[in-house]
Design a protein around this motif. Structure first.
Motif, PDB file in Angstrom:
ATOM      1  N   LEU A  68      51.825  12.139   4.980  1.00  0.00           N
ATOM      2  CA  LEU A  68      52.521  11.108   4.222  1.00  0.00           C
ATOM      3  C   LEU A  68      51.763   9.790   4.262  1.00  0.00           C
ATOM      4  N   SER A  69      51.949   9.005   3.238  1.00  0.00           N
ATOM      5  CA  SER A  69      51.407   7.644   3.250  1.00  0.00           C
ATOM      6  C   SER A  69      52.232   6.798   4.214  1.00  0.00           C
ATOM      7  N   ALA A  70      51.691   5.656   4.601  1.00  0.00           N
ATOM      8  CA  ALA A  70      52.423   4.773   5.507  1.00  0.00           C
ATOM      9  C   ALA A  70      53.752   4.348   4.901  1.00  0.00           C
ATOM     10  N   LEU A  76      61.064   7.279   5.060  1.00  0.00           N
ATOM     11  CA  LEU A  76      61.760   8.403   5.684  1.00  0.00           C
ATOM     12  C   LEU A  76      62.257   8.057   7.081  1.00  0.00           C
ATOM     13  N   ALA A  77      61.522   7.213   7.793  1.00  0.00           N
ATOM     14  CA  ALA A  77      61.975   6.814   9.129  1.00  0.00           C
ATOM     15  C   ALA A  77      63.318   6.095   9.060  1.00  0.00           C
ATOM     16  N   VAL A  78      63.493   5.273   8.041  1.00  0.00           N
ATOM     17  CA  VAL A  78      64.773   4.584   7.865  1.00  0.00           C
ATOM     18  C   VAL A  78      65.892   5.597   7.634  1.00  0.00           C
ATOM     19  N   LYS A 159      55.388   8.670  14.976  1.00  0.00           N
ATOM     20  CA  LYS A 159      54.248   8.043  14.293  1.00  0.00           C
ATOM     21  C   LYS A 159      54.551   6.596  13.893  1.00  0.00           C
ATOM     22  N   THR A 160      55.712   6.355  13.285  1.00  0.00           N
ATOM     23  CA  THR A 160      56.023   4.999  12.831  1.00  0.00           C
ATOM     24  C   THR A 160      56.233   4.057  14.016  1.00  0.00           C
ATOM     25  N   THR A 161      56.833   4.561  15.091  1.00  0.00           N
ATOM     26  CA  THR A 161      57.025   3.731  16.282  1.00  0.00           C
ATOM     27  C   THR A 161      55.682   3.348  16.880  1.00  0.00           C
TER      28      THR A 161
END
Length: 249
Positions: A68-70, A76-78, A159-161
């Protein structure tokens, strides 16, 4: 005339394993995954996530975070944080990675992430390799972040964290460019290591970091005495047998 064939979308297939386990009374099902295992700087982030069964319609595009892109990961994290039954992200700092080894630190992080959930799971799905010690049955799923939605959700949270933390780290240590490579062994990061030597946020058990620290120590030894410099804080670290062992990413 035959009825039109049903189209099974890949995103729906990713929910099949969890749904089967739930139908057999083995839920809630938690997915576990990590980010930063191969990085030579920054923490290891390990996430555990429980999704509601049959909630696929709210997760369009959910898949392995690396695909996925950033912007898509953040979107999706939200959704994951809002709709998940429960989730937890554990951070393992570089010092612990050095002392325990990246694989052992990763497994322990998985156990901690599951243990800290407020909802007790009935089954754990891990990505790729088996892990024991959860206190409930578990299953290693090949390419789990593609095959199981809850594992994909965990990979996105991890990943996002971690990416957010590396961006913060860049503000404190801009010379390494952590906002671009997130601590992985890219040519840009390698060049920064050669120029500046390792920081306290690097993993000294990695061969490239240990080598850069040795070179920094040699340069410092050849330099005339002066004020305490950036790399003097690392004097003596390489006497640690863990650092000398040089575990690669």
């Amino acid at each position: 005339m035959q009825p039109p064939r049903a189209i099974i979308r890949r995103s729906s297939e990713a929910w099949a394993l969890q749904s089967a386990l739930e139908r057999h009374g083995l839920g809630p099902v938690v997915g576990v995954d990590e980010a930063g295992r191969g990085a030579c700087a920054g923490p290891l982030a390990v996430a555990a996530c429980i999704l509601r069964p049959n909630d696929a319609k709210h997760f369009d595009g959910l898949t392995d975070s690396k695909l996925l892109s950033a912007a898509e990961r953040e979107r999706l994290a939200v959704i994951v944080r809002r709709r998940a039954v429960d989730h937890c992200v554990v951070l393992v700092d570089p010092t612990e990675v050095d002392h325990r080894g990246v694989h052992a630190a990763n497994i322990d992080g998985m156990r901690r992430a599951v243990a800290r959930l407020g909802v007790r799971p009935g089954y754990v799905l891990t990505d790729g390799f088996p892990v024991t010690g959860f206190g409930v049955p578990s299953l290693a799923v090949p390419k789990g972040d593609l095959a199981a939605a809850c594992v994909a959700a965990a990979s996105i949270l991890a990943k996002t964290t971690r990416d957010a933390l590396m961006a913060e780290l860049h503000e404190r240590r801009p010379e390494y460019g952590f906002d671009v490579h997130k601590g992985y062994c890219t040519p840009t990061h390698t060049a920064a290591l050669a120029m500046h030597g390792p920081s306290p946020d690097h993993r000294y058990s990695f061969v490239n970091v240990a080598g850069a620290a040795r070179l920094a120590g040699e340069r410092a030894a050849d330099s005339p005495p002066g004020p305490v410099g950036h790399n003097e804080s690392f004097d003596g670290y390489l006497d640690d047998p863990v650092a000398e062992g040089g575990e690669g990413p």
